[in-house]
Design a protein around this motif. Structure first.
Motif, mmCIF file in Angstrom:
data_model
loop_
_atom_site.group_PDB
_atom_site.id
_atom_site.type_symbol
_atom_site.label_atom_id
_atom_site.label_comp_id
_atom_site.label_asym_id
_atom_site.label_seq_id
_atom_site.Cartn_x
_atom_site.Cartn_y
_atom_site.Cartn_z
ATOM 1 N N VAL A 156 0.934 -1.200 0.243
ATOM 2 C CA VAL A 156 -0.107 -0.455 -0.328
ATOM 3 C C VAL A 156 0.729 1.163 -0.100
ATOM 4 C CG1 VAL A 156 -1.469 1.397 1.362
ATOM 5 C CG2 VAL A 156 -2.025 -0.972 0.859
ATOM 6 N N GLU A 157 1.738 1.120 0.535
ATOM 7 C CA GLU A 157 2.622 2.237 0.259
ATOM 8 C C GLU A 157 3.140 2.550 -0.614
ATOM 9 O OE1 GLU A 157 5.407 1.784 3.854
ATOM 10 O OE2 GLU A 157 4.631 2.113 5.646
ATOM 11 N N ASP A 158 3.813 1.098 -1.224
ATOM 12 C CA ASP A 158 4.401 1.759 -2.952
ATOM 13 C C ASP A 158 3.376 2.502 -3.277
ATOM 14 O OD1 ASP A 158 6.846 1.033 -2.167
ATOM 15 O OD2 ASP A 158 6.760 -1.133 -2.517
ATOM 16 N N LEU A 167 0.867 6.687 -6.813
ATOM 17 C CA LEU A 167 -0.369 7.069 -6.897
ATOM 18 C C LEU A 167 0.038 8.695 -6.925
ATOM 19 C CD1 LEU A 167 -2.951 5.135 -5.227
ATOM 20 C CD2 LEU A 167 -3.324 6.126 -7.954
ATOM 21 N N GLU A 168 1.176 9.147 -6.272
ATOM 22 C CA GLU A 168 1.178 10.589 -6.084
ATOM 23 C C GLU A 168 2.375 10.517 -7.286
ATOM 24 O OE1 GLU A 168 4.099 10.604 -2.368
ATOM 25 O OE2 GLU A 168 1.746 10.730 -1.281
ATOM 26 N N HIS A 169 2.635 10.194 -7.837
ATOM 27 C CA HIS A 169 3.555 9.838 -9.264
ATOM 28 C C HIS A 169 2.441 10.925 -10.132
ATOM 29 C CE1 HIS A 169 6.615 10.788 -12.024
ATOM 30 N NE2 HIS A 169 5.386 8.636 -12.773
ATOM 31 N N THR A 170 1.675 9.425 -10.324
ATOM 32 C CA THR A 170 0.239 9.914 -11.126
ATOM 33 C C THR A 170 -0.127 10.803 -11.310
ATOM 34 O OG1 THR A 170 -0.396 7.437 -11.503
ATOM 35 C CG2 THR A 170 -1.814 8.657 -12.575
ATOM 36 N N ALA A 171 -0.527 11.408 -9.714
ATOM 37 C CA ALA A 171 -1.433 12.744 -9.529
ATOM 38 C C ALA A 171 -0.093 13.699 -9.776
ATOM 39 C CB ALA A 171 -1.999 12.784 -7.897
#
Length: 127
Positions: A86-88, A93-97
């Motif tokens: 989940v941390e990965d 998702l942060e990179h995608t965001a």
């Protein structure tokens, strides 16, 4: 009271059959299940009363003795392993965001990979 195992049960139709320990096949209707129970799995051990119905033996006042072990839960990843996954996922998702905030959708290959990871993690959490 006789005991047996669920031979099959159709949750949508609300009925199935038990195989009693003495070899008798007994009709099981969802109305005979304990309060709060609407479905059962094949192999669930039960204790039940029997009444003669129009088409044969019918189970009454069923009591669940033990349910079969869940295959999904036994093959589940440990909570510690899932925490790392989940941390990965959060980093991914942060990179995608960040790209989305700049007005850029991920390319098709990257988007498909993110979607596949999301589905796999959701499946693991839902087991």
């Amino acid at each position: 009271m006789p005991t047996g195992k669920v031979k099959w049960f159709d949750n949508e139709k609300g009925f199935g059959f038990l195989a009693s320990d003495d070899g008798q096949e007994v009709f099981l209707h969802a109305n005979a299940l304990p309060a709060g129970v609407s479905e059962v799995k094949v192999g669930t051990r039960m204790e039940f009363g029997v009444a003669d119905g129009k088409k044969g033996a019918q189970a009454l006042s069923v009591r669940i003795l033990d349910a079969p072990p869940s295959v999904a839960k036994s093959s589940r990843k440990s909570a510690a392993d899932m925490a790392v996954i989940v941390e990965d996922l959060i980093k991914l998702l942060e990179h995608t965001a960040n790209g989305l905030q700049k007005g850029k959708y991920p390319d098709k290959a990257s988007g498909s990979k993110v979607a596949a990871v999301l589905r796999a993690v959701a499946s693991d959490l839902d087991a």
